[in-house]
Write a protein that holds these residues in place. Structure first.
Motif, PDB file in Angstrom:
ATOM      1  N   VAL A 116       0.849  -1.201   0.000  1.00 41.50           N
ATOM      2  CA  VAL A 116       0.000   0.000   0.000  1.00 41.50           C
ATOM      3  C   VAL A 116       0.881   1.246   0.000  1.00 41.50           C
ATOM      4  O   VAL A 116       0.627   2.200  -0.738  1.00 41.50           O
ATOM      5  CB  VAL A 116      -0.948  -0.016   1.217  1.00 41.50           C
ATOM      6  N   ARG A 117       1.941   1.224   0.825  1.00 38.36           N
ATOM      7  CA  ARG A 117       2.830   2.383   0.865  1.00 38.36           C
ATOM      8  C   ARG A 117       3.471   2.628  -0.486  1.00 38.36           C
ATOM      9  O   ARG A 117       3.556   3.751  -0.961  1.00 38.36           O
ATOM     10  CB  ARG A 117       3.914   2.179   1.939  1.00 38.36           C
ATOM     11  N   GLU A 118       3.901   1.529  -1.115  1.00 40.03           N
ATOM     12  CA  GLU A 118       4.558   1.628  -2.418  1.00 40.03           C
ATOM     13  C   GLU A 118       3.598   2.232  -3.456  1.00 40.03           C
ATOM     14  O   GLU A 118       3.950   3.163  -4.190  1.00 40.03           O
ATOM     15  CB  GLU A 118       5.009   0.213  -2.845  1.00 40.03           C
ATOM     16  N   ALA A 119       2.378   1.726  -3.486  1.00 48.06           N
ATOM     17  CA  ALA A 119       1.390   2.235  -4.453  1.00 48.06           C
ATOM     18  C   ALA A 119       1.078   3.699  -4.172  1.00 48.06           C
ATOM     19  O   ALA A 119       0.964   4.517  -5.094  1.00 48.06           O
ATOM     20  CB  ALA A 119       0.118   1.399  -4.393  1.00 48.06           C
ATOM     21  N   ALA A 120       0.955   4.039  -2.872  1.00 49.42           N
ATOM     22  CA  ALA A 120       0.646   5.418  -2.512  1.00 49.42           C
ATOM     23  C   ALA A 120       1.773   6.349  -2.956  1.00 49.42           C
ATOM     24  O   ALA A 120       1.535   7.483  -3.376  1.00 49.42           O
ATOM     25  CB  ALA A 120       0.432   5.530  -1.008  1.00 49.42           C
ATOM     26  N   ARG A 121       3.005   5.837  -2.876  1.00 49.28           N
ATOM     27  CA  ARG A 121       4.143   6.659  -3.294  1.00 49.28           C
ATOM     28  C   ARG A 121       4.078   6.905  -4.813  1.00 49.28           C
ATOM     29  O   ARG A 121       4.212   8.029  -5.284  1.00 49.28           O
ATOM     30  CB  ARG A 121       5.449   5.954  -2.924  1.00 49.28           C
ATOM     31  N   ILE A 122       3.826   5.836  -5.567  1.00 49.63           N
ATOM     32  CA  ILE A 122       3.759   5.968  -7.022  1.00 49.63           C
ATOM     33  C   ILE A 122       2.665   6.952  -7.435  1.00 49.63           C
ATOM     34  O   ILE A 122       2.825   7.738  -8.360  1.00 49.63           O
ATOM     35  CB  ILE A 122       3.474   4.580  -7.656  1.00 49.63           C
TER      36      ILE A 122
END
Lengths: 365, 313
Positions: A116-122
């Motif tokens: 989730v963090r990774e997607a939110a960053r992208i």
């Protein structure tokens, strides 16, 4: 990531004689961005929903990779879908929305949070992870819907008109972001839209559907340059291609007050079919303003100035439908003719498209 | 408050010139004068009896004694709150209301979920399920008292006899349970309708998204549908509570508050104090306490209704 294959997939809606999707045959390569486009009711959304498992496949089959998913439940197909309304879960915050599918897949909490963090960053959603969907703007909601698909790292993304609820400006920027993101992630994507500009700008290949039947599936450039039939020719391109029926005599098509020689190849094709009329199509950008001795005569009905371009809507001399413009042409906006003026037009050689007036199929190569 | 728009009198005035649409104070008053009789009537019918009740609640008065009416401060309230029967009535009211609301919500949700699916004859089934709510409460009470609960010829005992249980004298042996059973029958349709409205307002795309996300039917219901229904269920609980606290017909017609004090609820307690003991002062005090309690519940109810409109706009 995987290939997707529609094998003569057909869907009948209960109570309807005509199939909503009729024998659809498309093979989508691994990592490809395929756009399904067509007018409303053409079966593009139904095709996508069949792939998602939200509609039954009545005949034929659908494969993802080498798995036959025709009768598999939606949740077991390993595809993620972005809906037109985004369909966010209203009572969950952004992080919970994105993690829901992972939670259903019983993924460990640690991994869930990482993804989730990774997607939110992208997607630039980091400041909004604790917010509920109702307190987000339209563009942010759209990104959450994208994020919900990304976190799953699925075999394929399915997108059903994901941009149609955004305003025009945001749509253009989001369009390029989605295309870039798809290239970066390399996930096979099937994207449905009714907007041919979206289709042309985003797709590796574009499949044009009409009345449940696949008309043509090719690269945007090929669709534009060699439309397979009159429907595709008229659907792709803006303003639409001029498509008119003309009589053919002795190897010459009669356009307004002038006879235009047709190619030997077209003459042969017409002879084969026993036709004495032809559907000729030419794009506004393939028609030039010329001097009085060349080309056919037309009178200007409307001038549309868009800044970079101007479009002339003209009626060809010698045809009798006065109200309806017969031909649209793109001209240099520096010195546009006035309404009511008589102009002379010529179609650039080799830029015309010929279709059978009976079947609508392409005649020339 | 915003003023209503001025209606242009001319018919078909396509290009009517713009006119001032802000009426003067006199115009506004003129427009509202016709509403005045209704307002006065409403005040007379609702507020005057309430004020009368408050007045009596501070005075000692028994209709059987000819004493002068005497101002006694909070003595009536103290008497009522110290009365063991009143406390029993409060407890019974809470038990009756809580169990009826809980059961009818649970059944209402279950029936609404079933009715939300398409099946042959759905509209007939829906109409049949709503009927108990349309039956007059007094008629429902009499029907249950005789046709269902009667120890000799009641249907409940007949059903139990089929499996070899009973007979049970429902009203004497299980008085509160019997009342709750009957009230649940009556209130389930109301809860079902509210929950059904909630289910039908749920976006089908959200449910499809859950399907694609791999949620099974039960997980979808628990994680997606139930949270969506939360506000509708809260609304059902609060509206139901307000009405069920006032239950009188069933108690009066089936048990008369008995046996003993077993089904004595607040409305029936007040009725007895007023029309059996003629203690006007004390029953007025009890009435004021009940109204105050109901207002507290109503404020919560209104807040929930307002939130409902704000939440998913």
């Amino acid at each position: 990531m995987a290939t997707i294959t529609y094998e003569a997939a057909t869907r009948f809606y209960p109570g309807s004689e005509r199939p909503a999707v009729d024998g659809l045959e498309i093979s989508i390569e691994d990592g490809e961005f395929l756009v399904l486009v067509g007018p409303s009711g053409c079966g593009k959304s139904t095709s996508l929903r069949m792939l998602a498992g939200l509609e039954d496949v009545d005949e034929g089959a659908i494969r993802i990779g080498d798995r036959d998913v025709t009768t598999l439940a939606p949740g077991r197909r390993d595809v993620a879908m972005v809906f037109q309304s985004y369909a966010l879960y209203p009572h969950m915050n952004v992080a919970e929305n994105m993690a829901f599918a992972l939670e259903m897949a019983k993924m460990p909490k640690q991994e869930r949070r990482r993804r989730v963090r990774e997607a939110a960053r992208i997607l630039d959603l980091e400041p909004f992870l604790d917010r509920k969907p109702k307190s987000l703007s339209g563009g942010q909601r759209q990104r959450v819907a994208m994020g919900r698909a990304i976190v799953r790292e699925p075999q394929a993304f399915l997108m059903d008109e994901p941009l149609s609820n955004l305003d025009a400006k945001l749509r253009v920027s989001t369009r390029s972001q989605i295309a870039a993101l798809q290239k970066r992630l390399g996930v096979t994507t099937v994207y449905v839209t009714h907007d041919q500009v979206e289709a042309m700008t985003m797709g590796d290949r574009v499949a044009v559907l009409n009345e449940g039947v696949l008309q043509q599936c090719d690269s945007p450039r090929a669709l534009y340059q060699r439309p397979a039939n009159a429907f595709v020719a008229g659907f792709i391109g803006s303003p639409a291609m001029n498509i008119r029926e003309f009589a053919v005599h002795d190897g010459h098509a009669r356009i307004g007050d002038r006879d235009v020689e047709v190619s030997d190849e077209l003459r042969a094709a017409l002879a084969d079919e026993g036709l004495d009329r032809v559907l000729l199509g030419f794009r506004p950008e393939s028609v030039d303003l010329v001097g009085p001795s060349e080309g056919f005569t037309a009178s200007v009905q409307l001038v549309e100035e868009l800044g970079a371009d101007a479009y002339l809507y003209c009626s060809i001399a010698g045809t009798d439908h006065a109200g309806d413009p017969d031909i649209v042409t793109r001209i240099d906006p520096a010195r546009p003719p006035r309404v009511g003026e008589t102009v002379h037009l010529r179609v650039r050689a080799g830029h015309e498209h010929a279709f059978s007036p009976v079947t609508g199929e392409r005649l020339s190569s | 408050m915003s003023a209503p728009p001025v209606v242009d009198g001319r018919a078909g005035g396509a290009a009517a010139p713009a006119r001032s649409t802000t009426p003067t104070a006199v115009e506004r008053l003129k427009r509202r004068i016709p509403l005045l009789p209704a307002l006065v009537l409403t005040i007379v019918l609702t507020q005057v009896p309430l004020l009368g009740t408050v007045y009596y609640s501070f005075h000692s008065r028994n209709l059987l004694r000819g004493d002068a009416i005497e101002f006694v401060w909070f003595a009536n309230y103290a008497d009522i709150l110290g009365d063991e029967h009143f406390r029993t009535a409060v407890l019974n009211t809470v038990v009756l209301t809580a169990s009826t609301v809980t059961l009818s919500i649970a059944l209402g949700v279950a029936l609404a979920v079933l009715l939300d699916k398409a099946f042959l004859g759905r509209s007939v089934v829906r109409t049949l399920l709503i009927t108990p709510f349309l039956v007059m409460p007094a008629v429902a009470a009499l029907l249950w008292k005789h046709a269902m609960f009667d120890p000799v010829y009641g249907l409940l005992n007949w059903f139990l006899s089929l499996v070899g249980v009973g007979p049970i004298d429902w009203i004497s042996e299980l008085p509160m349970f019997s009342i709750v059973l009957m009230m649940t029958w009556q209130w389930t349709p109301f809860m079902m309708l509210i929950v059904l409205a909630g289910l039908q307002s749920q976006s089908p795309e959200v449910l499809e998204a859950a399907k694609v996300d791999g949620a099974r039917a039960f997980a979808t219901f628990r994680r997606i549908t139930l949270p969506h229904l939360r506000r509708f269920i809260e609304l059902g609980i609060l509206l139901g509570s307000i009405f069920i606290v006032q239950t009188f017909d069933a108690i009066f017609l089936i048990t008369q508050g008995g046996p003993g004090q077993a089904t004595m609820n607040l409305p029936y307690f007040i009725y007895q104090r007023t029309f059996r003991a003629f203690e006007v002062g004390e029953s007025a005090a009890a009435g004021v306490i009940v109204v105050a309690g109901t207002i507290v519940i109503a404020i919560f109810a209104l807040r929930v209704i307002l939130n409902l409109f704000r939440e998913e706009g």
